[in-house]
Design a protein around this motif. Structure first.
Motif, PDB file in Angstrom:
ATOM      1  N   VAL A   1       0.835  -1.199   0.000  1.00 34.85           N
ATOM      2  CA  VAL A   1       0.000   0.000   0.000  1.00 34.85           C
ATOM      3  C   VAL A   1       0.871   1.250   0.000  1.00 34.85           C
ATOM      4  O   VAL A   1       0.595   2.219  -0.720  1.00 34.85           O
ATOM      5  N   ASP A   2       1.940   1.238   0.772  1.00 31.53           N
ATOM      6  CA  ASP A   2       2.811   2.411   0.863  1.00 31.53           C
ATOM      7  C   ASP A   2       3.474   2.751  -0.462  1.00 31.53           C
ATOM      8  O   ASP A   2       3.812   3.911  -0.708  1.00 31.53           O
ATOM      9  N   SER A   3       3.678   1.747  -1.312  1.00 30.63           N
ATOM     10  CA  SER A   3       4.377   2.007  -2.569  1.00 30.63           C
ATOM     11  C   SER A   3       3.441   2.331  -3.735  1.00 30.63           C
ATOM     12  O   SER A   3       3.908   2.591  -4.842  1.00 30.63           O
ATOM     13  N   LEU A   4       2.142   2.352  -3.492  1.00 30.41           N
ATOM     14  CA  LEU A   4       1.214   2.690  -4.564  1.00 30.41           C
ATOM     15  C   LEU A   4       1.487   4.086  -5.119  1.00 30.41           C
ATOM     16  O   LEU A   4       1.490   4.309  -6.328  1.00 30.41           O
ATOM     17  N   SER A   5       1.750   5.036  -4.226  1.00 25.38           N
ATOM     18  CA  SER A   5       1.998   6.402  -4.674  1.00 25.38           C
ATOM     19  C   SER A   5       3.357   6.547  -5.351  1.00 25.38           C
ATOM     20  O   SER A   5       3.598   7.522  -6.072  1.00 25.38           O
ATOM     21  N   ALA A   6       4.260   5.577  -5.142  1.00 19.33           N
ATOM     22  CA  ALA A   6       5.541   5.607  -5.850  1.00 19.33           C
ATOM     23  C   ALA A   6       5.365   5.149  -7.290  1.00 19.33           C
ATOM     24  O   ALA A   6       6.084   5.599  -8.189  1.00 19.33           O
ATOM     25  N   VAL A   7       4.412   4.255  -7.515  1.00 22.86           N
ATOM     26  CA  VAL A   7       4.114   3.827  -8.878  1.00 22.86           C
ATOM     27  C   VAL A   7       3.325   4.907  -9.615  1.00 22.86           C
ATOM     28  O   VAL A   7       3.570   5.177 -10.798  1.00 22.86           O
ATOM     29  N   ARG A   8       2.418   5.565  -8.901  1.00 28.49           N
ATOM     30  CA  ARG A   8       1.654   6.674  -9.491  1.00 28.49           C
ATOM     31  C   ARG A   8       1.434   7.721  -8.406  1.00 28.49           C
ATOM     32  O   ARG A   8       0.699   7.479  -7.434  1.00 28.49           O
ATOM     33  N   SER A   9       2.058   8.856  -8.583  1.00 27.55           N
ATOM     34  CA  SER A   9       2.126   9.851  -7.496  1.00 27.55           C
ATOM     35  C   SER A   9       0.772  10.424  -7.118  1.00 27.55           C
ATOM     36  O   SER A   9       0.569  10.852  -5.974  1.00 27.55           O
ATOM     37  N   SER A  10      -0.189  10.431  -8.036  1.00 29.02           N
ATOM     38  CA  SER A  10      -1.499  10.994  -7.719  1.00 29.02           C
ATOM     39  C   SER A  10      -2.384  10.044  -6.928  1.00 29.02           C
ATOM     40  O   SER A  10      -3.509  10.401  -6.562  1.00 29.02           O
ATOM     41  N   THR A  11      -1.885   8.839  -6.659  1.00 30.42           N
ATOM     42  CA  THR A  11      -2.677   7.856  -5.923  1.00 30.42           C
ATOM     43  C   THR A  11      -2.748   8.241  -4.451  1.00 30.42           C
ATOM     44  O   THR A  11      -1.736   8.453  -3.796  1.00 30.42           O
ATOM     45  N   ASP A  12      -3.943   8.304  -3.928  1.00 30.90           N
ATOM     46  CA  ASP A  12      -4.167   8.589  -2.508  1.00 30.90           C
ATOM     47  C   ASP A  12      -4.637   7.299  -1.853  1.00 30.90           C
ATOM     48  O   ASP A  12      -5.808   6.966  -1.859  1.00 30.90           O
ATOM     49  N   ALA A  13      -3.672   6.561  -1.291  1.00 31.65           N
ATOM     50  CA  ALA A  13      -3.978   5.224  -0.788  1.00 31.65           C
ATOM     51  C   ALA A  13      -3.623   5.087   0.682  1.00 31.65           C
ATOM     52  O   ALA A  13      -3.086   4.079   1.120  1.00 31.65           O
ATOM     53  N   GLN A  14      -3.907   6.108   1.456  1.00 32.20           N
ATOM     54  CA  GLN A  14      -3.627   6.019   2.887  1.00 32.20           C
ATOM     55  C   GLN A  14      -4.541   4.997   3.543  1.00 32.20           C
ATOM     56  O   GLN A  14      -5.726   4.902   3.231  1.00 32.20           O
ATOM     57  N   LEU A  15      -3.973   4.212   4.440  1.00 24.28           N
ATOM     58  CA  LEU A  15      -4.786   3.253   5.173  1.00 24.28           C
ATOM     59  C   LEU A  15      -5.833   3.971   5.992  1.00 24.28           C
ATOM     60  O   LEU A  15      -5.549   4.977   6.634  1.00 24.28           O
ATOM     61  N   SER A  16      -7.039   3.481   5.976  1.00 20.62           N
ATOM     62  CA  SER A  16      -8.128   4.086   6.728  1.00 20.62           C
ATOM     63  C   SER A  16      -9.213   3.062   6.902  1.00 20.62           C
ATOM     64  O   SER A  16      -9.170   1.964   6.345  1.00 20.62           O
ATOM     65  N   THR A  17     -10.206   3.422   7.686  1.00 19.39           N
ATOM     66  CA  THR A  17     -11.361   2.542   7.810  1.00 19.39           C
ATOM     67  C   THR A  17     -12.182   2.666   6.541  1.00 19.39           C
ATOM     68  O   THR A  17     -12.661   3.752   6.206  1.00 19.39           O
ATOM     69  N   PRO A  18     -12.300   1.591   5.778  1.00 17.19           N
ATOM     70  CA  PRO A  18     -12.987   1.706   4.489  1.00 17.19           C
ATOM     71  C   PRO A  18     -14.470   1.998   4.668  1.00 17.19           C
ATOM     72  O   PRO A  18     -15.106   1.541   5.614  1.00 17.19           O
ATOM     73  N   THR A  19     -14.986   2.778   3.744  1.00 13.43           N
ATOM     74  CA  THR A  19     -16.426   2.982   3.726  1.00 13.43           C
ATOM     75  C   THR A  19     -17.073   1.755   3.125  1.00 13.43           C
ATOM     76  O   THR A  19     -16.472   1.031   2.338  1.00 13.43           O
ATOM     77  N   ALA A  20     -18.298   1.516   3.513  1.00 15.18           N
ATOM     78  CA  ALA A  20     -18.987   0.327   2.996  1.00 15.18           C
ATOM     79  C   ALA A  20     -19.177   0.459   1.493  1.00 15.18           C
ATOM     80  O   ALA A  20     -19.599   1.497   0.996  1.00 15.18           O
ATOM     81  N   THR A  21     -18.855  -0.585   0.803  1.00 19.23           N
ATOM     82  CA  THR A  21     -19.036  -0.599  -0.647  1.00 19.23           C
ATOM     83  C   THR A  21     -20.413  -1.175  -0.959  1.00 19.23           C
ATOM     84  O   THR A  21     -20.730  -2.280  -0.536  1.00 19.23           O
ATOM     85  N   PRO A  22     -21.252  -0.398  -1.656  1.00 17.19           N
ATOM     86  CA  PRO A  22     -22.603  -0.906  -1.959  1.00 17.19           C
ATOM     87  C   PRO A  22     -22.524  -2.207  -2.735  1.00 17.19           C
ATOM     88  O   PRO A  22     -21.652  -2.397  -3.573  1.00 17.19           O
ATOM     89  N   SER A  23     -23.451  -3.106  -2.422  1.00 15.29           N
ATOM     90  CA  SER A  23     -23.521  -4.341  -3.197  1.00 15.29           C
ATOM     91  C   SER A  23     -23.959  -4.002  -4.602  1.00 15.29           C
ATOM     92  O   SER A  23     -24.969  -3.337  -4.807  1.00 15.29           O
ATOM     93  N   PRO A  24     -23.178  -4.393  -5.622  1.00 13.82           N
ATOM     94  CA  PRO A  24     -23.466  -3.975  -7.002  1.00 13.82           C
ATOM     95  C   PRO A  24     -24.684  -4.672  -7.566  1.00 13.82           C
ATOM     96  O   PRO A  24     -24.616  -5.799  -8.055  1.00 13.82           O
TER      97      PRO A  24
END
Length: 559
Positions: free
Chosen positions: A486-509
């Motif tokens: 996760v920490d290296s996601l922004s190194a692959v693409r700098s605009s990636t905002d991938a900070q660890l957090s409590t995920p919001t619920a993803t609606p069932s598709p």
């Protein structure tokens, strides 16, 4: 006639990957002594019972043989050179009758054993090429990080290749499973002869692509044409047909056999043109006869999507996806010299990615099939409930439909770790959202947990695809960023905002219910590794064998 290194292969069950090359029989102290290959060189027939030869060459007659005459051939103990000559000549005449084209030159045919074919192929590739190829298949969740993509493709290729045509040599090689008697499957021979006549009329060496989507688009025409003719050939050989009881087929364990490919996902990526191509050709022929089909060689399909959906040919050009590099210090873009510096896998790649879990085993396949794609959606059935012989697989299911373009960039750090950015453009924002929902289900199948907003992680003990993923939707565009952590996601693409957090619920598709439930009515039968410089792809000669394979593999995948 020339020229290039393209080959067009026909496999009973599957062929995937690189172009095969001719090789000597395996040697060594423990090598099995194999019969010498049989080679046919065209000779004038001496058949007293045959109709009189025409005064000049004509459709349906080649080298002294008419398409509808009986030949004295018994291949139970293997073919002699004279018997192979007769078989090839009559098959050429039969292809002419179906395809409406005249052979301009003879086509040498050679038969080799499967063990000889399996020992062929010794190509070498640069580290950049191998990294690029490995990462592409990893991005599609088809080949894990612990496997070599070239080795997997070679294993698929060697499983049950029936033969191939080489434009460079203007010749055909047929592969037999029977090591002691060299036999012919006439339908496979007919398929490869279609490639020979295509080459003589349209110069197949000019039909090239450097992307999987482009290769599958081209093959939708080339292999679709050959498979369409082969299906007409099979109909004439069947009971009640014009050539009934005269067509040659191998005995048990002969060249009509086949083995389950080691990797069904790679198989499906390459199989798309051979499922959809005949229907595409049938639609074009219905609109303008063989002249319309012939014109396609000067106006190739622009994407595999146009073969999957024939009504989109010439009317739905794919989007050229823009993707700028944003990698950080310590990472480099992987750009092999021998191929394009990006990949485009197309709708067939997306479909193969989503279907592979049905065959891979492990994971919650029942939930996945219910929410993304299940057997009733994936397999095309006839009205009688059998898998279609014309178009057995549905690459247009909802999770893959709506593709309008994609582009992958691959990256590597100093430690040899890889990452990628995959951007896909869809026909509408709704299609993009539907893809994301299905992609989340795919991540879950392979063991991912959501660890932040738009951010997912697969642990090493979950599957062979252990990595971090960041998935965003902006209008009609989906962007997937992958990195080792996760920490290296922004190194692959700098605009990636991938900070660890409590995920919001993803609606069932809810939309995915329509994409893959097994409650819908089965489809009815329709109408009649990327090489750097070729459109080479697998050819499939016996769809009936595929039908049995699909059933067995689905059951195996549910264990």
């Amino acid at each position: 006639m020339r020229r290039a290194s393209v080959v067009f292969l026909t496999a009973v069950v599957v062929l995937a990957g690189l172009s095969p090359v001719a090789a000597a029989a395996p040697g060594g102290a423990d090598a099995v002594v194999e019969p010498a290959p049989v080679e046919a060189t065209m000779q004038t027939a001496d058949n007293e019972s045959a109709p009189a030869d025409p005064e000049s060459d004509r459709l349906g007659w080649e080298n002294g043989y008419w398409h509808n005459e009986t030949i004295d051939v018994d291949q139970s103990d293997g073919l002699t050179e004279a018997e192979l000559n007769a078989t090839v000549s009559r098959s050429m005449a039969r292809v002419e009758m179906i395809r409406g084209l005249e052979f301009d030159m003879d086509v040498p045919v050679r038969i080799i054993t499967r063990s000889e074919f399996a020992s062929s192929g010794n190509a070498s590739y640069s580290d950049d090429f191998l990294t690029f190829d490995d990462t592409k298949f990893e991005a599609l969740f088809l080949i894990g990080e612990d496997e070599d993509s070239i080795e997997v493709q070679d294993a698929n290729r060697g499983a049950s290749v029936g033969g191939y045509y080489s434009p460079a040599a203007d010749s055909i090689v047929l592969v037999t499973d029977n090591e002691s008697t060299l036999q012919v499957d006439e339908l496979t021979l007919g398929h490869e002869l279609v490639h020979a006549i295509q080459d003589q009329e349209f110069d197949l060496s000019t039909v090239t692509s450097q992307t999987r989507d482009g290769a599958n688009a081209n093959s939708g025409l080339i292999e679709g044409d050959a498979n369409y003719v082969q299906q007409r050939y099979r109909e004439r050989c069947a009971e009640g047909g014009e050539w009934a009881d005269t067509c040659l087929s191998p005995s048990t364990n002969g060249s009509g056999g086949g083995a389950t490919p080691p990797n069904m996902g790679v198989y499906f990526l390459n199989y798309q043109p051979y499922s959809d191509g005949p229907t595409f050709i049938g639609a074009q022929r219905a609109a303008g006869g063989w002249e319309r089909v012939n014109s396609l060689y000067g106006d190739l399909p622009a994407s595999a999507e146009q073969v999957i959906h024939p009504d989109r040919y010439r009317s739905d050009a794919p989007t050229e996806v823009e993707l700028a590099d944003e990698h950080g210090e310590g990472w480099e873009r992987v750009t092999p010299e021998s191929r394009l510096d990006y990949a485009e896998v197309g709708q067939s790649g997306v479909a193969a990615m989503f279907v592979y879990p049905l065959y891979a085993g492990g994971g919650d396949v029942q939930t996945y099939a219910r929410n993304v794609v299940g057997p009733q959606t994936w397999l095309n059935y006839t009205e009688s409930g059998e898998i279609s012989q014309v178009d057995p697989l549905n690459y247009g299911f909802d999770a893959a439909a709506g593709w309008d373009g994609d582009r992958m960039h691959f990256y590597r750090n100093a430690d040899g770790e890889t990452g990628y950015v995959w951007r896909l453009v869809w026909d509408s924002p709704e299609e993009a959202t539907e893809f994301r929902a299905a992609y989340e289900e795919l991540l879950s199948y392979w063991g991912a947990e959501q660890v932040g907003t738009d951010t997912y992680r697969i642990d090493e003990d979950a599957s062979a695809f252990a990595d971090a993923f960041h998935v965003t939707v902006e209008g009609d565009t989906v962007t997937v960023v992958n990195a080792p952590t996760v920490d290296s996601l922004s190194a692959v693409r700098s605009s990636t905002d991938a900070q660890l957090s409590t995920p919001t619920a993803t609606p069932s598709p809810a939309a995915t219910d329509a994409a893959g439930t097994d409650t819908e009515t089965p489809s009815t039968e329709g109408t009649g590794s990327d090489s750097a410089t070729t459109t080479s792809a697998p050819g499939f000669s016996v769809v009936a064998a595929l039908a049995g394979l699909l059933t067995v593999a689905l059951l195996a995948g549910r264990r």
